[in-house]
Design an enzyme around this catalytic site. Structure first.
Site, short mmCIF file in Angstrom:
data_model
loop_
_atom_site.label_atom_id
_atom_site.label_comp_id
_atom_site.label_asym_id
_atom_site.label_seq_id
_atom_site.Cartn_x
_atom_site.Cartn_y
_atom_site.Cartn_z
N LEU A 16 0.83 -1.21 0.00
CA LEU A 16 0.00 0.00 0.00
C LEU A 16 0.86 1.25 0.00
O LEU A 16 1.92 1.29 0.64
CB LEU A 16 -0.86 0.05 1.26
CG LEU A 16 -2.02 -0.91 1.41
CD1 LEU A 16 -2.67 -0.70 2.78
CD2 LEU A 16 -3.02 -0.70 0.29
N ASP A 22 2.08 -6.06 2.61
CA ASP A 22 2.61 -5.16 3.63
C ASP A 22 3.12 -5.89 4.87
O ASP A 22 3.40 -5.25 5.89
CB ASP A 22 1.52 -4.15 4.04
CG ASP A 22 1.33 -3.07 2.99
OD1 ASP A 22 2.20 -2.18 2.91
OD2 ASP A 22 0.36 -3.13 2.22
N GLU A 52 5.11 -3.97 12.85
CA GLU A 52 4.77 -3.09 13.98
C GLU A 52 3.27 -2.79 14.05
O GLU A 52 2.73 -2.56 15.14
CB GLU A 52 5.52 -1.76 13.85
CG GLU A 52 5.14 -0.75 14.89
CD GLU A 52 5.85 0.57 14.73
OE1 GLU A 52 6.64 0.90 15.62
OE2 GLU A 52 5.65 1.24 13.70
N ASP A 53 2.62 -2.79 12.90
CA ASP A 53 1.22 -2.37 12.89
C ASP A 53 0.27 -3.43 13.44
O ASP A 53 -0.88 -3.12 13.75
CB ASP A 53 0.82 -1.98 11.46
CG ASP A 53 1.55 -0.74 11.03
OD1 ASP A 53 1.68 0.18 11.85
OD2 ASP A 53 2.01 -0.69 9.87
N ARG A 69 -4.85 -5.39 5.25
CA ARG A 69 -3.78 -5.76 6.17
C ARG A 69 -4.28 -6.57 7.37
O ARG A 69 -3.47 -7.02 8.18
CB ARG A 69 -3.04 -4.49 6.65
CG ARG A 69 -2.39 -3.70 5.51
CD ARG A 69 -1.31 -2.76 6.01
NE ARG A 69 -0.31 -3.49 6.76
CZ ARG A 69 0.59 -2.92 7.55
NH1 ARG A 69 0.61 -1.62 7.67
NH2 ARG A 69 1.46 -3.65 8.21
N ARG A 107 -6.13 5.31 10.20
CA ARG A 107 -6.00 3.89 10.53
C ARG A 107 -6.47 3.55 11.95
O ARG A 107 -6.80 2.41 12.23
CB ARG A 107 -4.53 3.47 10.38
CG ARG A 107 -3.96 3.66 8.98
CD ARG A 107 -4.54 2.65 8.01
NE ARG A 107 -4.03 2.81 6.66
CZ ARG A 107 -2.91 2.25 6.22
NH1 ARG A 107 -2.18 1.51 7.02
NH2 ARG A 107 -2.52 2.44 4.97
N HIS A 125 1.04 7.61 9.92
CA HIS A 125 0.97 7.20 11.32
C HIS A 125 1.60 8.28 12.22
O HIS A 125 2.47 9.03 11.77
CB HIS A 125 1.76 5.90 11.55
CG HIS A 125 1.11 4.69 10.97
ND1 HIS A 125 1.77 3.83 10.12
CD2 HIS A 125 -0.13 4.18 11.12
CE1 HIS A 125 0.95 2.84 9.77
NE2 HIS A 125 -0.20 3.03 10.36
N CYS A 185 8.52 0.68 11.76
CA CYS A 185 7.48 -0.23 11.22
C CYS A 185 7.97 -1.66 11.05
O CYS A 185 7.16 -2.59 11.03
CB CYS A 185 7.02 0.21 9.85
SG CYS A 185 7.02 1.94 9.55
C1 CIR Z 1 0.63 0.82 4.90
O1 CIR Z 1 0.15 1.68 4.17
O2 CIR Z 1 0.00 0.32 5.82
C2 CIR Z 1 2.05 0.36 4.63
N1 CIR Z 1 2.34 0.47 3.25
C3 CIR Z 1 3.04 1.14 5.44
C4 CIR Z 1 2.96 0.86 6.92
C5 CIR Z 1 4.02 1.55 7.69
N2 CIR Z 1 3.96 1.20 9.05
C6 CIR Z 1 4.26 2.00 10.05
O3 CIR Z 1 4.56 3.17 9.84
N3 CIR Z 1 4.16 1.53 11.28
#
Ligand code: CIR
Length: 246
Positions: free
Chosen positions: A9, A52, A57-58, A77, A123, A153, A241
């Site tokens: 993404l 992704d 981390e997410d 995700r 998010r 974020h 991340c």
């Molecule tokens: C997203 O859009 O979710 C991923 N392409 C990038 C996530 C980055 N994660 C973060 O900063 N913790």
């Protein structure tokens, strides 16, 4: 890292193509830095179904040996969480998991001392913030919602250097939630400059795309270690991340 990482993404329509082979090499170097800092690194297998998935981390928030499994704001995700949950279950106490309608990305949760700053973002919604508070307050954390703009974020624009200091990119965060902390301003125009990863003992990973911010961090008394994460930046990712740390 799956080949499908090339289709991760991204918020902007015309991003440069991701070179997955280069991303893999950058990830190797990143992990070596963690290892050299004394961190035991557990590498999760790539899952091609989830482009992704390197941004682990997410998928969770881990505090003091307890985990809250997230419900990522991006629907594509959500399926990443199961693999992270399985890996965490062997290592920490998985306390709870967010349920609909709550959404929360770990990238919005910044812990500094006993305060958890949580970004209210595209998010992470209010129900997600409430679930985070229910998880963290009994462990003694204050949960402070933070409104911000112009970034994916909260941790895209502010991160801890240690338990008293943060680096922050100007112009994103509403109000002055970090006023009680020492702040190092990121240099405007340096991409990903505020997404630093503190390794402890004053050592901090900094994107090599942010050399002037790295100088400011060094001038503030830290050891700034430059790392190339250019391929991850193309997918709106940064240093924090790529790992879950506890
Ligand atoms: C997203 O859009 O979710 C991923 N392409 C990038 C996530 C980055 N994660 C973060 O900063 N913790």
């Amino acid at each position: 890292m799956p080949d499908s990482f090339a289709h991760a993404l991204v918020a902007t329509a015309d991003r440069p193509a991701i070179d997955v082979a280069v991303a893999r090499r950058q990830h190797d170097v990143y992990r070596r830095h963690l290892h050299d800092a004394g961190v035991t690194v557990h590498l999760l297998p790539p899952d091609p179904a989830f482009p992704d998935c390197p941004f682990v981390e997410d998928a969770a928030v881990v505090l003091a040996g307890r985990a809250l499994l997230a419900r990522p704001g991006a629907e594509s995700r959500r399926g990443e969480v199961d693999a992270v949950a399985a890996a965490l279950a062997d290592r920490v106490d998985v306390a709870s998991r967010l349920a609909e309608p709550a959404t929360l990305d770990g990238g919005d949760v910044l812990d500094v001392g006993s305060t958890l700053y949580v970004g209210r973002s595209a998010r992470t919604n209010d129900a997600g913030i409430t679930a985070l508070r229910d998880f963290a307050a009994p462990a003694g954390y204050d949960v402070v919602p933070v409104d911000f703009t112009g970034a994916l974020h909260l941790k895209s624009v502010v991160n801890r250097l240690d338990h008293t200091a943060v680096v922050i990119a100007a112009g994103h965060v509403a109000g002055e939630p970090f006023a009680g902390l020492r702040t190092v301003p990121a240099v405007p125009g340096e991409v990903g400059a505020a997404n630093v990863l503190a390794l402890g003992e004053g050592r901090v990973l900094v994107s090599d795309a942010a050399p002037d911010t790295a100088e400011r961090i060094a001038a503030a008394g830290f050891v700034a270690l430059p790392v190339d994460i250019g391929e991850f930046a193309k997918a709106d990712g940064g240093l924090t991340c790529l790992s879950l740390r506890w």
